[in-house]
Scaffold this motif. Sequence first.
Motif, PDB file in Angstrom:
ATOM      1  N   THR A  24    -102.284 -12.207  -3.896  1.00 40.82           N
ATOM      2  CA  THR A  24    -102.037 -11.224  -4.958  1.00 40.82           C
ATOM      3  C   THR A  24    -102.701 -11.648  -6.254  1.00 40.82           C
ATOM      4  O   THR A  24    -103.331 -10.835  -6.944  1.00 40.82           O
ATOM      5  N   SER A  26    -106.086  -9.424  -7.044  1.00 48.55           N
ATOM      6  CA  SER A  26    -105.833  -8.515  -8.171  1.00 48.55           C
ATOM      7  C   SER A  26    -106.700  -8.891  -9.360  1.00 48.55           C
ATOM      8  O   SER A  26    -107.234  -8.020 -10.060  1.00 48.55           O
ATOM      9  N   LYS A  34    -109.756  -6.550 -10.906  1.00 44.01           N
ATOM     10  CA  LYS A  34    -109.737  -6.214 -12.323  1.00 44.01           C
ATOM     11  C   LYS A  34    -111.039  -6.604 -13.000  1.00 44.01           C
ATOM     12  O   LYS A  34    -111.603  -5.839 -13.787  1.00 44.01           O
ATOM     13  N   ASP A  75     -94.670   3.579  -4.177  1.00 46.61           N
ATOM     14  CA  ASP A  75     -96.080   3.253  -4.416  1.00 46.61           C
ATOM     15  C   ASP A  75     -96.961   3.855  -3.328  1.00 46.61           C
ATOM     16  O   ASP A  75     -98.061   4.328  -3.609  1.00 46.61           O
ATOM     17  N   ASP A  87     -98.604   4.152 -13.250  1.00 48.09           N
ATOM     18  CA  ASP A  87     -98.787   2.796 -13.792  1.00 48.09           C
ATOM     19  C   ASP A  87     -99.762   2.081 -12.853  1.00 48.09           C
ATOM     20  O   ASP A  87     -99.357   1.388 -11.919  1.00 48.09           O
ATOM     21  N   ASP A 109    -102.173  -0.445 -12.760  1.00 53.00           N
ATOM     22  CA  ASP A 109    -102.290  -1.884 -12.478  1.00 53.00           C
ATOM     23  C   ASP A 109    -101.070  -2.410 -11.735  1.00 53.00           C
ATOM     24  O   ASP A 109    -101.199  -3.199 -10.788  1.00 53.00           O
ATOM     25  N   ARG A 110     -99.886  -1.995 -12.141  1.00 46.77           N
ATOM     26  CA  ARG A 110     -98.663  -2.446 -11.481  1.00 46.77           C
ATOM     27  C   ARG A 110     -98.618  -1.942 -10.039  1.00 46.77           C
ATOM     28  O   ARG A 110     -98.269  -2.695  -9.117  1.00 46.77           O
ATOM     29  N   THR A 111     -98.983  -0.686  -9.829  1.00 45.38           N
ATOM     30  CA  THR A 111     -98.970  -0.113  -8.483  1.00 45.38           C
ATOM     31  C   THR A 111     -99.965  -0.824  -7.575  1.00 45.38           C
ATOM     32  O   THR A 111     -99.668  -1.112  -6.408  1.00 45.38           O
ATOM     33  N   ARG A 150    -101.071  -3.920  -7.830  1.00 47.51           N
ATOM     34  CA  ARG A 150    -100.575  -5.263  -7.508  1.00 47.51           C
ATOM     35  C   ARG A 150     -99.509  -5.211  -6.422  1.00 47.51           C
ATOM     36  O   ARG A 150     -99.496  -6.030  -5.502  1.00 47.51           O
ATOM     37  N   ARG A 151     -98.602  -4.245  -6.531  1.00 51.14           N
ATOM     38  CA  ARG A 151     -97.537  -4.130  -5.535  1.00 51.14           C
ATOM     39  C   ARG A 151     -98.099  -3.761  -4.169  1.00 51.14           C
ATOM     40  O   ARG A 151     -97.688  -4.314  -3.141  1.00 51.14           O
TER      41      ARG A 151
END
Length: 326
Positions: free
Chosen positions: A125, A129, A133, A205, A225, A227-229, A231-232
């Motif tokens: 992760t 990630s 990015k 997600d 969201d 970036d958060r999605t 990553r998850r």
Amino acid sequence: MRHAAYRSNVKKLTIMAFLVVSAALLYLFVDVNFANEKLFAYSMKIRTPKLIAMLITAFAIGGASIVFQSIINNTIVTPCLLGMNSLYTLVHTAVVFFAGSGSILAVNANVSFAMDLLLMGVTATVIYSYMFKKTKHNVLYVLLIGTVLSSFFSSIQSSLLRVMDPNEYDSLLATLVASFSNINTEIIIFSLIVLALVIFVLRRDLALLNVITLGKAQAINLGVDYDRTIRRLLLGVTLCIAVATAMVGPISFLGLIIANLSRQLLRTYRHSQLILGSVLFGMVVLVAGQLIVEQVFVYSVPVSVFITIGGGIYFLYLLLANRRVS
């Protein structure tokens, strides 16, 4: 028009499900002695866990491949091509190397599996990630860095194997080679629990995948969201790949084959159908392939060899086809 396409895909998926059931029944009952109860029970005792493990593997790789392609917004990239299999084998080797083959981290299958999941989940992760990015999801940069990472992980693993005690190397080797004849059936229940938790935790997600494929700007404008999605979802992909690799060993190109076959067959943006199609294709490929390996080739050639060769050719075809389109 959309309803007609949806109904057509439902029919195709129904046919695929029928093929899966047929392949599973053939695998269970072909060349089985029904007259002798003890031999029949013995055959079921051996074949049933292997069948369940193949279905779990297909589910994990099929779903993870479609989700990963949507994250990176490219259909020729899969987790295995970016070195996730190599990362898992490195993590597993490192645990045995530093803890020892006699420790509970190596002896107990469930504890070893949990440790591998934890280490790989966190490491993958963070690495991937950050890579996505920094490269802004540029597929060429991602493929280049992924190739380098795969070689990097493999090199570290080879270095650990060279200095490892020969006895520990022998106990480790069987878990590093993909084989449905030597499936780790001890972690079936644990794997099912992990996959169920991943689906439950990431259900919201996963529902956003149709929006995510529109691109980062569009997804953010629609209230995601991003970036958060990502990553998850990436963590979920990592855990699914770890489950499949821990179960049967690394299988290169399987995700590439079944994910793209699903896209070509269904031709839809609906990820619920794409994921289901990819999973069903994976089940047919693994179960039917293992049936052929056992009944025709008599275990002389593992199914992973055919998948790797076929997947490599299919990958080149996809690259050339995309080049002609562009």
